[in-house]
Design a protein around this motif. Structure first.
Motif, PDB file in Angstrom:
ATOM      1  N   CYS A  97      41.847  40.101  33.988  1.00 52.16           N
ATOM      2  CA  CYS A  97      40.941  39.416  33.061  1.00 52.16           C
ATOM      3  C   CYS A  97      40.518  40.369  31.941  1.00 52.16           C
ATOM      4  O   CYS A  97      40.090  41.496  32.213  1.00 52.16           O
ATOM      5  CB  CYS A  97      39.707  38.918  33.811  1.00 52.16           C
ATOM      6  SG  CYS A  97      38.547  38.063  32.736  1.00 52.16           S
ATOM      7  N   HIS A  99      37.918  40.443  30.319  1.00 49.85           N
ATOM      8  CA  HIS A  99      36.485  40.758  30.323  1.00 49.85           C
ATOM      9  C   HIS A  99      36.205  42.047  31.094  1.00 49.85           C
ATOM     10  O   HIS A  99      35.813  43.047  30.497  1.00 49.85           O
ATOM     11  CB  HIS A  99      35.691  39.585  30.919  1.00 49.85           C
ATOM     12  CG  HIS A  99      34.222  39.832  30.978  1.00 49.85           C
ATOM     13  ND1 HIS A  99      33.447  39.492  32.057  1.00 49.85           N
ATOM     14  CD2 HIS A  99      33.376  40.414  30.076  1.00 49.85           C
ATOM     15  CE1 HIS A  99      32.190  39.846  31.814  1.00 49.85           C
ATOM     16  NE2 HIS A  99      32.120  40.391  30.619  1.00 49.85           N
ATOM     17  N   TRP A 102      38.952  41.653  36.503  1.00 50.55           N
ATOM     18  CA  TRP A 102      39.182  40.965  37.773  1.00 50.55           C
ATOM     19  C   TRP A 102      40.565  40.332  37.756  1.00 50.55           C
ATOM     20  O   TRP A 102      41.121  40.024  36.703  1.00 50.55           O
ATOM     21  CB  TRP A 102      38.119  39.888  38.007  1.00 50.55           C
ATOM     22  CG  TRP A 102      36.765  40.412  38.374  1.00 50.55           C
ATOM     23  CD1 TRP A 102      35.984  41.278  37.656  1.00 50.55           C
ATOM     24  CD2 TRP A 102      36.019  40.087  39.554  1.00 50.55           C
ATOM     25  NE1 TRP A 102      34.813  41.517  38.312  1.00 50.55           N
ATOM     26  CE2 TRP A 102      34.788  40.800  39.472  1.00 50.55           C
ATOM     27  CE3 TRP A 102      36.243  39.261  40.642  1.00 50.55           C
ATOM     28  CZ2 TRP A 102      33.821  40.709  40.460  1.00 50.55           C
ATOM     29  CZ3 TRP A 102      35.271  39.171  41.619  1.00 50.55           C
ATOM     30  CH2 TRP A 102      34.085  39.902  41.534  1.00 50.55           C
ATOM     31  N   CYS A 115      39.254  33.263  36.336  1.00 46.87           N
ATOM     32  CA  CYS A 115      38.676  34.521  36.813  1.00 46.87           C
ATOM     33  C   CYS A 115      37.582  34.248  37.843  1.00 46.87           C
ATOM     34  O   CYS A 115      36.616  33.541  37.543  1.00 46.87           O
ATOM     35  CB  CYS A 115      38.099  35.302  35.639  1.00 46.87           C
ATOM     36  SG  CYS A 115      37.415  36.881  36.168  1.00 46.87           S
ATOM     37  N   HIS A 118      33.577  36.191  36.564  1.00 39.93           N
ATOM     38  CA  HIS A 118      32.544  35.542  35.755  1.00 39.93           C
ATOM     39  C   HIS A 118      33.091  34.264  35.123  1.00 39.93           C
ATOM     40  O   HIS A 118      32.594  33.792  34.122  1.00 39.93           O
ATOM     41  CB  HIS A 118      32.026  36.510  34.690  1.00 39.93           C
ATOM     42  CG  HIS A 118      31.754  37.876  35.238  1.00 39.93           C
ATOM     43  ND1 HIS A 118      32.663  38.913  35.144  1.00 39.93           N
ATOM     44  CD2 HIS A 118      30.710  38.354  35.950  1.00 39.93           C
ATOM     45  CE1 HIS A 118      32.174  39.980  35.743  1.00 39.93           C
ATOM     46  NE2 HIS A 118      31.007  39.674  36.252  1.00 39.93           N
TER      47      HIS A 118
HETATM   48 FE1  FES Z   1      36.740  37.881  34.261  1.00 38.49          FE
HETATM   49 FE2  FES Z   1      34.301  38.788  33.852  1.00 38.49          FE
HETATM   50  S1  FES Z   1      35.960  39.820  34.785  1.00 38.49           S
HETATM   51  S2  FES Z   1      35.116  36.842  33.328  1.00 38.49           S
END
Ligand code: FES
Length: 169
Positions: A97, A99, A102, A115, A118
């Motif tokens: 991901c 972000h 993940w 994901c 989050h």
């Molecule tokens: Fe995927 Fe935060 S790690 S949305």
């Protein structure tokens, strides 16, 4: 008289600003050239699988451009953005991901990578476009090529893979 002095002062200020701007402009091309050269990457051509290994909506785990960069190879059943193969429906994405890294999971029902961290979601039929969530970039899509034996090769990545300063280490 006062008014003329103010106009002259304004002209001097304008000229000073122009000179500074011109000096900055002469520096810019060098900086831009450096930025471009840092972004230029030689990608390996890695065989991922053969067309015969794939079935619609059955994700195949892969890694590209190296073993530390997990991804997924997908056959979506209809021609999509960046799709290759006889049906234009084979795509591959990073599964980290953007972000916070993940591991994404494929949902066949809506052709998205999701994901569990989050809850960001990415559309596999639209080049990995983020459809919801915290990530600030779309999902990196791997550029694919199919050879005359039906082997699928990855040969590039269109976004920065999570956690990296360069996609090729
Ligand atoms: Fe995927 Fe935060 S790690 S949305």
């Amino acid at each position: 008289m006062t008014c003329k002095r103010m106009v002259d002062a304004g002209r001097r200020q304008f000229l000073r600003g122009s000179l500074i701007g011109a000096a900055a402009a002469t520096v810019m091309p060098a900086n831009q050239a450096r930025a471009r050269s840092l972004a230029r990457v030689e990608y390996p051509s890695n065989r991922l699988a053969n067309i015969a290994d794939l079935a619609v909506d059955m994700p195949l785990e892969i890694a590209y451009p190296d073993a530390d960069s997990p991804g997924v190879l997908l056959k979506l059943g209809r021609a999509v953005m960046g799709g290759v193969g006889p049906d234009g429906d084979i795509v591959a994405f990073s599964t980290l991901c953007p972000h916070k890294g993940w591991q994404l999971q494929y949902h066949a029902a809506d052709r998205t990578l999701n994901c569990p961290g989050h809850y960001s979601r990415f559309d596999c039929e639209a080049g990995g476009q983020e459809v919801w969530g915290h990530a600030t970039q779309n999902l990196p899509q791997f550029e694919l090529r199919v050879d005359d034996k039906g082997d699928i090769h990855a040969e590039g990545v269109d976004e920065l893979i999570y956690g990296r300063l360069s996609n090729v280490l």
